[in-house]
Design a protein around this motif. Structure first.
Motif, short mmCIF file in Angstrom:
data_model
loop_
_atom_site.label_atom_id
_atom_site.label_comp_id
_atom_site.label_asym_id
_atom_site.label_seq_id
_atom_site.Cartn_x
_atom_site.Cartn_y
_atom_site.Cartn_z
N ARG A 46 0.81 -1.22 0.00
CA ARG A 46 0.00 0.00 0.00
C ARG A 46 0.85 1.28 0.00
N ASP A 47 1.97 1.26 0.74
CA ASP A 47 2.71 2.50 1.00
C ASP A 47 3.99 2.65 0.18
N VAL A 48 4.47 1.56 -0.40
CA VAL A 48 5.76 1.60 -1.10
C VAL A 48 5.54 1.38 -2.59
N GLN A 49 6.14 2.23 -3.42
CA GLN A 49 6.01 2.07 -4.87
C GLN A 49 7.40 2.08 -5.51
N VAL A 50 7.68 1.04 -6.30
CA VAL A 50 8.93 0.99 -7.06
C VAL A 50 8.70 1.72 -8.38
N LEU A 51 9.57 2.68 -8.67
CA LEU A 51 9.49 3.46 -9.91
C LEU A 51 10.76 3.22 -10.72
N ALA A 52 10.62 2.55 -11.85
CA ALA A 52 11.79 2.18 -12.66
C ALA A 52 11.89 3.05 -13.90
N PRO A 53 13.12 3.40 -14.32
CA PRO A 53 13.28 4.18 -15.55
C PRO A 53 12.79 3.44 -16.79
N HIS B 46 0.67 -5.87 -13.69
CA HIS B 46 1.03 -5.71 -12.29
C HIS B 46 1.66 -4.35 -12.06
N ALA B 47 1.48 -3.83 -10.84
CA ALA B 47 1.93 -2.46 -10.54
C ALA B 47 2.75 -2.38 -9.26
N TYR B 48 3.36 -3.49 -8.85
CA TYR B 48 4.30 -3.41 -7.73
C TYR B 48 5.44 -2.47 -8.15
N ALA B 49 5.84 -2.59 -9.42
CA ALA B 49 6.82 -1.66 -10.01
C ALA B 49 6.18 -1.08 -11.27
N VAL B 50 6.28 0.23 -11.44
CA VAL B 50 5.78 0.86 -12.66
C VAL B 50 6.87 1.78 -13.20
N SER B 51 6.74 2.13 -14.47
CA SER B 51 7.70 3.08 -15.03
C SER B 51 7.46 4.45 -14.40
N ILE B 52 8.50 5.26 -14.36
CA ILE B 52 8.37 6.60 -13.78
C ILE B 52 7.33 7.40 -14.55
N HIS B 53 7.25 7.18 -15.87
CA HIS B 53 6.23 7.89 -16.67
C HIS B 53 4.83 7.59 -16.15
N ARG B 54 4.59 6.31 -15.81
CA ARG B 54 3.24 5.92 -15.38
C ARG B 54 2.90 6.41 -13.98
N SER B 55 3.90 6.90 -13.24
CA SER B 55 3.66 7.34 -11.86
C SER B 55 3.20 8.79 -11.78
N GLN B 56 3.20 9.49 -12.91
CA GLN B 56 2.86 10.92 -12.88
C GLN B 56 1.51 11.16 -12.22
N GLY B 57 1.44 12.22 -11.44
CA GLY B 57 0.19 12.59 -10.80
C GLY B 57 -0.10 11.82 -9.53
N SER B 58 0.71 10.80 -9.25
CA SER B 58 0.49 10.01 -8.05
C SER B 58 1.49 10.44 -6.97
N GLU B 59 1.13 10.16 -5.72
CA GLU B 59 2.03 10.44 -4.60
C GLU B 59 1.99 9.22 -3.69
N TYR B 60 3.15 8.80 -3.21
CA TYR B 60 3.24 7.60 -2.39
C TYR B 60 4.03 7.94 -1.12
N PRO B 61 3.71 7.30 0.01
CA PRO B 61 4.52 7.54 1.21
C PRO B 61 6.01 7.29 0.97
N CYS B 62 6.30 6.22 0.22
CA CYS B 62 7.70 5.87 -0.05
C CYS B 62 7.89 5.48 -1.51
N VAL B 63 8.98 5.94 -2.11
CA VAL B 63 9.34 5.60 -3.48
C VAL B 63 10.70 4.92 -3.47
N VAL B 64 10.81 3.79 -4.18
CA VAL B 64 12.08 3.09 -4.36
C VAL B 64 12.44 3.15 -5.85
N VAL B 65 13.64 3.64 -6.15
CA VAL B 65 14.05 3.85 -7.55
C VAL B 65 15.27 2.98 -7.87
#
Length: 749
Positions: A555-562, A658-677
């Motif tokens: 719920r709180d952690v989102q992986v954002l990959a290039p 699946h959205a455990y990890a999404v591209s940084i482009h797809r994360s636009q407009g969202s905010e997460y407690p924690c981001v892992v890059v």
């Protein structure tokens, strides 16, 4: 010529388990059972995409020996065969192939009819009511599903003969039904326009298989449209004619003269639009796909009309005592506006179109809250919107005023047309759109068409973030147009200045290396190899962050990959994170679709706009959690981040990833407690400053970078890609004149 392949061996088997499947190539690794193998399962590898667990298959191929995995059957082609044994029939029916029949119902039906089961369903489906628990309604549904499967199988046989994978064939059938074969034979390039997930290359392969010549004008014109649509996927609203011809030549492998001639014919037939557009100091012959040309004209015209219109729905602010108004605001909020914020508040309430931009910690949200408070104090009707559900939720929390997504605000109907438009505008005096960097040309045009004459429209966003996923860069174009009033907030407030996330976001944006020592909310776990980065990312998400910070990893952690591809890309990370966070359980149903396995509890995202789903459509980028899977009903349910439960039939699962990890482009407009890059040097071409800046600014409390120091340094020092090809700024300029929005007449082309 290569010698013909020798005739292969034939293996008849029941598909028991799919170990791996690649959606793009169709390559599959699976385990099968044969009459001779008994309880021991055999390994088969090859193009098996679309085959369902439980189906009896006739596999053609050859036996090989893998140095590590031993004996396996290499599949060249396959067909499905109806099973003949009671056990085979029960497994086949219970596999989820026929809607309305799950494993338990299959056992009951086969228990009643034995080896005659399939013959009964085929010829006397009405007799299914003899089975306890099967009423007339469900019996009818099973009969209809069986008939549909039969027709699909017939279409499949033809489509597989022209090189179409099973999953693509299903989509073609869903689009054209009984006319599938006719369309594929006579108009194969229609597939690229009509069928989601089929691009020009797939249509081109089919066209050549049915005899369309390599240098056919039909092929070249379809290739030109494909080249323009690829450019739109890369963010461009048009391509300069020389670029278009050059790119199309590479794709089509035909002479430039033929492409240029076909382009002229396409312009004359109004299949595409050509117009001269200023770009820097040059005038370029711009080639547009028709929808993008219309949208750009319409958006520019709509903004100009709003700006210059005589009526003002917030005329109460034309002669307001601002000092008094700001004192009142101070009493309401307990905080004082900075000079830039005061300017922004006045601008939004006195100008009918305005832009508010600035980075994190500069007070955009507090400024918007102040604007909303003042407008409501004058009894103005205020609407707040954002491009995503998460952004709308955050906007509502920050302002204390209801907010919605732009899509829901406009009430988009099936086909994408909006309920609210010029003929039926929104009943609002002030419309505020947050995260406006995400607005693409088509959505921005729909929005502006729905703003009532005299109403005020405020775009709020961070122009230094990545531009929209769709074509255009509306926020940047508006800021480049001198006619559009704007304020840029630059002052970082004291509380925000204590945050490592905010400080490092601004450092990265200005080309400085982030501070990594002594930060309580910004960390780097250094490692070099992509495989090692992926392993460490999973460990950080699943174990280290929950242990140290008490955050929920789903719920709180989102992986954002290039990138999506590669060992440290979003695709591979999703598989690894799913195994760590939502492993397979014997007591829980799961559903495989192509290369993906969906389980209850999975975090998923929608891959395309679907206006037929949910109460008001489900849109590209919507995130949710799989809450139920029903094998009997052929259905999977997702609870979206807008708290709406949306059902997907099993043949619609190509719309989900699946959205455990999404591209940084797809994360636009969202905010997460924690981001892992995860940052690997293998993503070298994607490592750019605005990409990293966008990832960091998605985090509310914590940023963890896992990866290479060299990759991090490359991302910080590399400016983002150049401007996209758009004409919006030009069309908003008074110097453009009354002809700025007109296509050239044929004589001038």
């Amino acid at each position: 010529m290569a010698p013909d392949r020798p005739p292969g061996s034939v293996l008849e088997a029941v598909l028991e388990r799919v170990t791996y499947a690649n959606d793009e190539t169709g390559y599959t690794i699976a385990r099968v059972a044969t009459e001779r193998s008994g309880s021991e399962l055999l390994t088969v590898v090859g193009p098996l995409l679309g085959a369902q667990v439980g189906e009896s298959l006739r596999l053609t191929g050859r036996w090989t020996s893998h140095p590590r995995y031993g004996k396996q059957f290499e599949v060249w082609s396959y067909s499905t065969v109806l099973p003949a044994t009671i056990q085979g029939i029960q497994r086949y029916l219970g596999s989820g192939l026929i809607k309305g029949i799950g494993p338990k119902m299959a056992e009951r039906i086969v228990g009643h009819f034995g080896t005659d089961t399939l013959d009964v369903i085929e010829n006397e489906p009405g007799r299914l009511v003899e089975v306890p628990g099967l009423g007339p309604k469900r019996t009818k549904m099973i009969g209809a599903a069986w008939e549909e499967q039969k027709v699909i199988k017939e279409v499949m046989i033809f489509l597989q003969g022209v090189g179409v994978s099973t999953s693509i064939a299903v989509r073609i059938f869903k689009q054209y039904g009984d006319k599938s074969v006719e369309v594929v034979k006579s108009q194969p390039y229609r597939l690229a326009d009509d069928v989601w997930g089929i691009g020009f290359k797939t249509a081109d392969t089919i066209a050549q298989a049915v005899g369309i010549p390599h240098d056919s004008p039909e092929r070249v014109k379809a290739g030109l449209r494909y080249t323009l649509s690829q450019a739109a996927d890369d963010g461009h609203c048009y391509l300069p004619a020389p670029n278009l011809v050059g790119d199309a030549v590479k794709i089509l492998d035909v002479p430039a003269e033929l492409v240029a001639a076909c382009l002229q014919e396409s312009v004359a037939a109004e299949e595409v639009v050509r117009e001269e557009i200023p770009a820097g100091n040059n005038i370029v012959p711009a080639i547009y796909l028709v929808p993008f040309h219309r949208a750009e004209l319409s958006l520019a015209g709509g903004l100009t009309s709003l700006l210059r219109g005589g009526h003002d729905r917030l005329k109460a602010f034309a002669d307001v005592d601002w000092e008094r108004a700001e004192q009142w605001l101070h009493g309401q909020t307990g905080a004082e506006l900075a000079a830039e914020q005061r300017q922004a508040v006045r601008l939004a309430l006195t100008e009918k179109v305005a832009v508010l931009t600035g980075g994190p910690g500069c007070g955009k949200s507090f400024t918007v809250r102040s604007i909303v408070l003042l407008a409501r104090a004058k009894r103005a009707r205020v609407i707040l919107a954002a491009p995503t559900g998460r952004a709308a939720k955050r906007l509502a929390e920050l302002t204390g005023h209801e907010a919605t997504t732009v899509h829901r605000l406009l009430q988009l109907r099936p086909g994408g047309e909006a309920t609210f438009d010029r003929d039926n505008p929104l009943d609002a005096d002030l419309v505020v759109v947050d995260e406006a960097s995400m607005l693409d040309l088509l959505l921005a045009n729909k929005l502006v068409k729905a703003i009532a004459p005299g109403a005020h429209l405020l775009f709020v966003g961070d122009v230094d973030q990545l531009p929209s996923v769709g074509a255009g860069e509306v926020l940047k174009d508006l800021l480049a147009a001198e006619e559009i009033p704007r304020v840029r907030l630059t002052q970082i407030f004291r509380q925000a200045a204590e945050s490592g996330v905010v400080v490092n976001a601004h450092r990265v944006n200005s080309g400085q290396h982030p501070v990594l020592e002594g930060m309580k909310d910004f960390f780097l776990f250094p490692c070099e190899e992509p495989e090692e980065i992926a392993q460490l990312t999973v460990d950080v998400v699943a174990r280290r962050i929950p242990r140290k910070f008490g955050l929920n990893p789903r719920r709180d952690v989102q992986v954002l990959a290039p990138m999506h591809r590669g060992a440290a890309g979003a695709g591979a990370l999703n598989i690894a994170l799913q195994e760590a966070l939502t492993p397979s359980r014997e007591d829980m149903p799961e559903r495989r679709y192509g290369g993906r396995v969906f389980r209850v509890g999975d975090k998923v995202t929608q891959l395309r706009n679907n206006y037929d789903k949910g109460a008001a459509g489900v849109f590209n980028g919507t995130v949710g959690i799989v809450e139920a899977i029903s094998p009997d009903e052929h259905q999977l349910s997702v609870l979206t981040d807008e708290d709406e439960s949306v059902d997907y039939s099993f043949d619609e699962l190509d719309e989900l990833a699946h959205a455990y990890a999404v591209s940084i482009h797809r994360s636009q407009g969202s905010e997460y407690p924690c981001v892992v890059v995860p940052l690997a040097t293998s993503a070298w071409m994607m490592l750019q400053r605005n990409l990293l800046y966008t990832a960091i600014t998605r985090a509310k409390k914590l940023v963890v970078i896992v990866g290479s120091r060299r990759a991090l340094a490359q991302a910080v020092r590399t400016r983002g890609a150049g401007r996209r090809h758009t004409g919006l700024t030009h069309r908003l300029s008074p110097a453009a004149g009354p002809d700025a929005g007109r296509a050239l007449p044929p004589s001038a082309r």
